[in-house]
Design an enzyme around this catalytic site. Sequence first.
Site, PDB file in Angstrom:
ATOM      1  N   LYS A   1      17.490  21.297 -11.265  1.00  0.00           N
ATOM      2  CA  LYS A   1      16.768  20.050 -11.533  1.00  0.00           C
ATOM      3  C   LYS A   1      17.543  19.022 -12.346  1.00  0.00           C
ATOM      4  CE  LYS A   1      12.554  19.720 -11.645  1.00  0.00           C
ATOM      5  NZ  LYS A   1      11.478  19.057 -10.974  1.00  0.00           N
TER       6      LYS A   1
ATOM      7  N   HIS B   1       0.832  -1.226   0.000  1.00  0.00           N
ATOM      8  CA  HIS B   1       0.000   0.000   0.000  1.00  0.00           C
ATOM      9  C   HIS B   1       0.857   1.263   0.000  1.00  0.00           C
ATOM     10  CE1 HIS B   1      -3.265  -2.731   1.347  1.00  0.00           C
ATOM     11  NE2 HIS B   1      -2.314  -3.231   2.128  1.00  0.00           N
TER      12      HIS B   1
END
Length: 458
Positions: free
Chosen positions: A282, A155
């Site tokens: 980035k 999960h």
Amino acid sequence: MLWGGRFDDKLDNDALRFSSSLSFDINLIEEDILVSKVHSEMLFKIGLITETEFNQIQKGLNQILAEWKDEKWNLKQNEFEDIHSAIESKLTELIGNQAGKLHTGRSRNDQVATDMKLWIRKVLQNIIELLTVTQKVFVTLAEDNVETIIPGYTHLQRAQPVSFAFHLLAYVEMFEADKNRFKNILTEIEECPLGSGALAGSTFSLDRNFTAKKLGFKSPTTNALNSVSDRDYLLDFLNACSIGMMHLSRLAEEIILWSSSEWELISLSDKFTTGSSLMPQKKNPDLAELTRGKTGRVYGNQLSLLTTLKGLPLSYNRDMQEDKEPVFDSFKTYFSSLKIVMMMMQTVKIFKERFLNELQNDFLLATDLADWLVIKGIPFREAHEVVGKLVKYCEDNSKTFGDISLNEMQSINKIFDKSALECLNIKTSLQRKKTYGSPNPKLVKKQIADWKKRFNAK
Ligand code: ARG
């Protein structure tokens, strides 16, 4: 033009453009020429063409292929219906009207079915080889990370510790399953459609065993009608590509997560990352994202061919020409994605210690502690409850399994003793796993050795 006789007029230009498959079935050029060479050999063998005609046809076909490879064939895409007619027209240019004898006892329907089976056979080999290379990359990386502890999830919640090697080996198994799916298709394409004609065979005594053997098939197909109508092996191919892409997409998703600042488990090589045009800091995992993104079109290709075939009466219908683009595209997309993912993983850097402290100070060993209680004779449900209370105690008191004392544990349940504390050591947690298939480093090493043995045996 392959069929002018009963027509007064030429096909309209727009209609020709609409119906032509040449822009994509040019992919089949090598297979188509091979099929024609073998067919003409058989025609000569059974006496339907002379030796001179046979030699001229062979020579002409060889020249077409050579010109194509040398980029000397000025092929006008919008003049032909398909690769078959383009080659025949070129052959006529080269050797004159005798070229027309090549099509004796043959239809484009059995020709294209044979071409496609040969093409699939070729790409299956390429895919299977690349899957093995990828498996080897993963196994090598696994070998180096048997002790690299990472959180295992269910999960997307931290569940139990595993090793990075264990995680990688899960993918090695998935690739093996992919390989088997592709290998199975090989057994579907063992029979040769050539000689089935348009749908009902031929009045000539074509030697179908000869052409089948020469083209590397086991035998000729049995039913001419099914031979020109059957595209099941292409559907299986598209399905295998879809499942293969789904595996790559799940991996791509993990690569994206692992390389984020939240995870910081891996760093991708500069060669396989891109920058942002706006944000100088980035480093983006675009190639993994594209792999994940391209999965959609591969699924689409599968549905596209299924839908095309649905409702077609036997045997050949021109709709079936629509089988090619999805098949070519799924191959190209899957193969290039697999290669990129393989190269990304080959050059990745792993931060092996990344999770050690963090997991020590977490609750991933709660199940192990419950198991300890079970060994002491406490029913598992009760043990679950006791450890649950201990976790709650920790949370209420800003503690973790990393800094809880034995006294505190005993305040929850007296049964705890010093040996219970050993269950809470993340470093040794994997060694305590006993079951076959678990991330116990000994068993993982055995899995690695078994994979290597398998690769060497091949
Ligand atoms: N381009 C066609 C295809 O790929 C070749 C077969 C054409 N046959 C025909 N009867 N028009 O399906």
